[in-house]
Design a protein around this motif. Structure first.
Motif, PDB file in Angstrom:
ATOM      1  N   THR A   1       6.697 -56.650 -50.787  1.00  0.00           N
ATOM      2  CA  THR A   1       6.033 -55.708 -51.427  1.00  0.00           C
ATOM      3  C   THR A   1       4.822 -56.806 -51.752  1.00  0.00           C
ATOM      4  OG1 THR A   1       5.316 -54.395 -53.166  1.00  0.00           O
ATOM      5  CG2 THR A   1       7.403 -55.887 -53.081  1.00  0.00           C
ATOM      6  N   LYS A   2       3.924 -56.273 -51.930  1.00  0.00           N
ATOM      7  CA  LYS A   2       2.314 -56.569 -52.774  1.00  0.00           C
ATOM      8  C   LYS A   2       2.211 -56.563 -53.744  1.00  0.00           C
ATOM      9  CE  LYS A   2      -0.239 -55.429 -49.295  1.00  0.00           C
ATOM     10  NZ  LYS A   2      -1.404 -55.448 -48.003  1.00  0.00           N
ATOM     11  N   LEU A   3       2.162 -57.662 -54.544  1.00  0.00           N
ATOM     12  CA  LEU A   3       1.985 -57.715 -56.154  1.00  0.00           C
ATOM     13  C   LEU A   3       0.462 -57.795 -56.803  1.00  0.00           C
ATOM     14  CD1 LEU A   3       5.079 -59.372 -57.373  1.00  0.00           C
ATOM     15  CD2 LEU A   3       4.575 -56.767 -56.917  1.00  0.00           C
ATOM     16  N   THR A   4      -0.907 -56.939 -56.838  1.00  0.00           N
ATOM     17  CA  THR A   4      -2.027 -57.138 -57.066  1.00  0.00           C
ATOM     18  C   THR A   4      -1.636 -57.884 -58.108  1.00  0.00           C
ATOM     19  OG1 THR A   4      -2.154 -55.169 -55.822  1.00  0.00           O
ATOM     20  CG2 THR A   4      -4.072 -56.310 -56.916  1.00  0.00           C
ATOM     21  N   VAL A   5      -2.825 -59.258 -57.172  1.00  0.00           N
ATOM     22  CA  VAL A   5      -2.989 -60.591 -58.222  1.00  0.00           C
ATOM     23  C   VAL A   5      -4.580 -59.922 -58.478  1.00  0.00           C
ATOM     24  CG1 VAL A   5      -3.632 -63.095 -58.528  1.00  0.00           C
ATOM     25  CG2 VAL A   5      -1.498 -62.377 -57.412  1.00  0.00           C
ATOM     26  N   LEU A   6      -5.711 -60.333 -57.348  1.00  0.00           N
ATOM     27  CA  LEU A   6      -6.926 -59.983 -57.004  1.00  0.00           C
ATOM     28  C   LEU A   6      -7.099 -58.873 -56.611  1.00  0.00           C
ATOM     29  CD1 LEU A   6      -8.363 -63.288 -56.394  1.00  0.00           C
ATOM     30  CD2 LEU A   6      -7.904 -62.276 -58.781  1.00  0.00           C
ATOM     31  N   GLU A   7      -7.991 -58.151 -57.114  1.00  0.00           N
ATOM     32  CA  GLU A   7      -8.873 -56.332 -56.880  1.00  0.00           C
ATOM     33  C   GLU A   7     -10.093 -56.355 -56.391  1.00  0.00           C
ATOM     34  OE1 GLU A   7      -6.568 -52.674 -56.346  1.00  0.00           O
ATOM     35  OE2 GLU A   7      -7.206 -53.040 -57.882  1.00  0.00           O
ATOM     36  N   ARG A   8     -10.726 -56.454 -54.771  1.00  0.00           N
ATOM     37  CA  ARG A   8     -11.969 -56.054 -55.273  1.00  0.00           C
ATOM     38  C   ARG A   8     -13.003 -57.089 -55.757  1.00  0.00           C
ATOM     39  NH1 ARG A   8     -11.986 -54.649 -50.031  1.00  0.00           N
ATOM     40  NH2 ARG A   8     -11.385 -53.001 -49.700  1.00  0.00           N
ATOM     41  N   THR A   9     -12.160 -58.989 -55.737  1.00  0.00           N
ATOM     42  CA  THR A   9     -13.620 -59.076 -56.635  1.00  0.00           C
ATOM     43  C   THR A   9     -14.253 -60.039 -56.902  1.00  0.00           C
ATOM     44  OG1 THR A   9     -10.903 -59.716 -58.206  1.00  0.00           O
ATOM     45  CG2 THR A   9     -12.766 -61.275 -58.582  1.00  0.00           C
ATOM     46  N   HIS A  10     -15.463 -60.543 -56.897  1.00  0.00           N
ATOM     47  CA  HIS A  10     -16.565 -61.069 -56.249  1.00  0.00           C
ATOM     48  C   HIS A  10     -16.070 -62.675 -55.894  1.00  0.00           C
ATOM     49  CE1 HIS A  10     -20.223 -62.456 -55.222  1.00  0.00           C
ATOM     50  NE2 HIS A  10     -21.095 -61.372 -54.915  1.00  0.00           N
ATOM     51  N   VAL A  11     -16.185 -62.730 -54.620  1.00  0.00           N
ATOM     52  CA  VAL A  11     -15.517 -64.768 -54.253  1.00  0.00           C
ATOM     53  C   VAL A  11     -16.349 -65.071 -55.562  1.00  0.00           C
ATOM     54  CG1 VAL A  11     -17.381 -65.075 -53.007  1.00  0.00           C
ATOM     55  CG2 VAL A  11     -15.406 -65.899 -52.615  1.00  0.00           C
ATOM     56  N   ARG A  12     -17.169 -65.259 -56.347  1.00  0.00           N
ATOM     57  CA  ARG A  12     -17.978 -66.548 -57.032  1.00  0.00           C
ATOM     58  C   ARG A  12     -17.147 -66.391 -58.478  1.00  0.00           C
ATOM     59  NH1 ARG A  12     -23.764 -68.664 -55.857  1.00  0.00           N
ATOM     60  NH2 ARG A  12     -24.146 -67.559 -53.230  1.00  0.00           N
ATOM     61  N   SER A  13     -16.634 -65.167 -58.482  1.00  0.00           N
ATOM     62  CA  SER A  13     -16.251 -65.320 -59.884  1.00  0.00           C
ATOM     63  C   SER A  13     -14.791 -66.125 -60.125  1.00  0.00           C
ATOM     64  CB  SER A  13     -15.874 -64.160 -60.046  1.00  0.00           C
ATOM     65  OG  SER A  13     -15.517 -63.023 -59.654  1.00  0.00           O
ATOM     66  N   VAL A  14     -14.806 -66.316 -58.432  1.00  0.00           N
ATOM     67  CA  VAL A  14     -13.020 -66.592 -58.174  1.00  0.00           C
ATOM     68  C   VAL A  14     -12.757 -68.295 -58.642  1.00  0.00           C
ATOM     69  CG1 VAL A  14     -10.727 -67.341 -57.289  1.00  0.00           C
ATOM     70  CG2 VAL A  14     -12.370 -65.399 -57.479  1.00  0.00           C
ATOM     71  N   ARG A  15     -11.791 -68.852 -59.173  1.00  0.00           N
ATOM     72  CA  ARG A  15     -12.619 -70.729 -59.562  1.00  0.00           C
ATOM     73  C   ARG A  15     -11.681 -70.923 -58.087  1.00  0.00           C
ATOM     74  NH1 ARG A  15      -8.878 -69.296 -63.422  1.00  0.00           N
ATOM     75  NH2 ARG A  15      -7.793 -70.720 -62.684  1.00  0.00           N
ATOM     76  N   PRO A  16     -12.271 -72.163 -57.402  1.00  0.00           N
ATOM     77  CA  PRO A  16     -12.063 -72.307 -56.150  1.00  0.00           C
ATOM     78  C   PRO A  16     -10.605 -72.770 -56.300  1.00  0.00           C
ATOM     79  CG  PRO A  16     -14.395 -73.233 -57.099  1.00  0.00           C
ATOM     80  CD  PRO A  16     -13.871 -72.535 -57.798  1.00  0.00           C
ATOM     81  N   GLU A  17      -9.789 -74.029 -57.512  1.00  0.00           N
ATOM     82  CA  GLU A  17      -8.870 -74.400 -58.033  1.00  0.00           C
ATOM     83  C   GLU A  17      -7.777 -73.206 -57.614  1.00  0.00           C
ATOM     84  OE1 GLU A  17     -10.808 -74.352 -61.278  1.00  0.00           O
ATOM     85  OE2 GLU A  17     -12.255 -75.299 -59.797  1.00  0.00           O
TER      86      GLU A  17
END
Length: 182
Positions: free
Chosen positions: A57-73
């Motif tokens: 099963t997949k537990l959603t962490v990020l959904e349709r989030t713009h790549v620049r708004s996600v911290r690279p770490e």
């Protein structure tokens, strides 16, 4: 003298959710992530396996989030399947609410009491700290840490020989202190 006890997780808790394949009620998170990119949008899931049939099963962490708004770490830790990130995300109330899951901490924690409690001392002061948000009954912790039965701890509470600022019969995951008089 103040004794310090720590409630520590030993493994990831079971994820309580109904399996669509076998109608089991629990999944085991193994700390693995799946990240999917669709142009500039990211989806990320924490994967968990059914304890009976092994269905994922997949537990959603990020959904349709713009790549620049996600911290690279954060993205690097997901790509590396960081188990400490999985543990932190499972404890996030927003993630649990979004995925409609609960956690079962049975057999997934231990109590580290450090030095044993001296049974000859008349008054014992203990500070209990939680390394993770693990809901446990303080009565159970006190019984385990002092080598008493839960009934004996209940008698100490009614005799007012066990004193704490919190309610000892309910569950808590917040740090607390208590004093035991013998």
């Amino acid at each position: 003298m103040l004794n310090n006890w720590v409630v520590m997780p030993t493994c990831l808790p079971l994820v309580l959710r109904r399996c669509h394949t076998c109608a089991s009620e629990s999944f085991r998170a193994n700390g693995k992530f799946r990240v999917n990119a669709n142009h500039k949008l990211l989806d990320a899931w924490l994967l968990a396996l059914c304890t009976m049939c092994g269905e994922t099963t997949k537990l959603t962490v990020l959904e349709r989030t713009h790549v620049r708004s996600v911290r690279p770490e954060l993205l690097d830790r997901m790509h590396d399947n960081d188990p400490s990130l999985a543990a932190g995300l499972l404890q996030d109330p927003a993630l649990r609410r979004r995925n409609r899951i609960a956690l079962d901490w049975t057999d997934a924690w231990r109590l580290d009491t450090g030095d044993p409690v001296d049974p000859d001392r008349e008054v014992i002061d203990v500070s209990v700290r939680f390394a993770a948000r693990i809901p446990v009954r303080p009565v159970r912790l006190i019984a385990e840490g002092c080598g008493l039965s839960r009934a004996a701890v209940g008698r100490l509470i009614t005799e007012e020989n066990l004193i704490s600022a919190i309610r000892l019969n309910g569950k808590t995951s917040a740090d607390f202190t208590f004093m035991l008089k013998r």
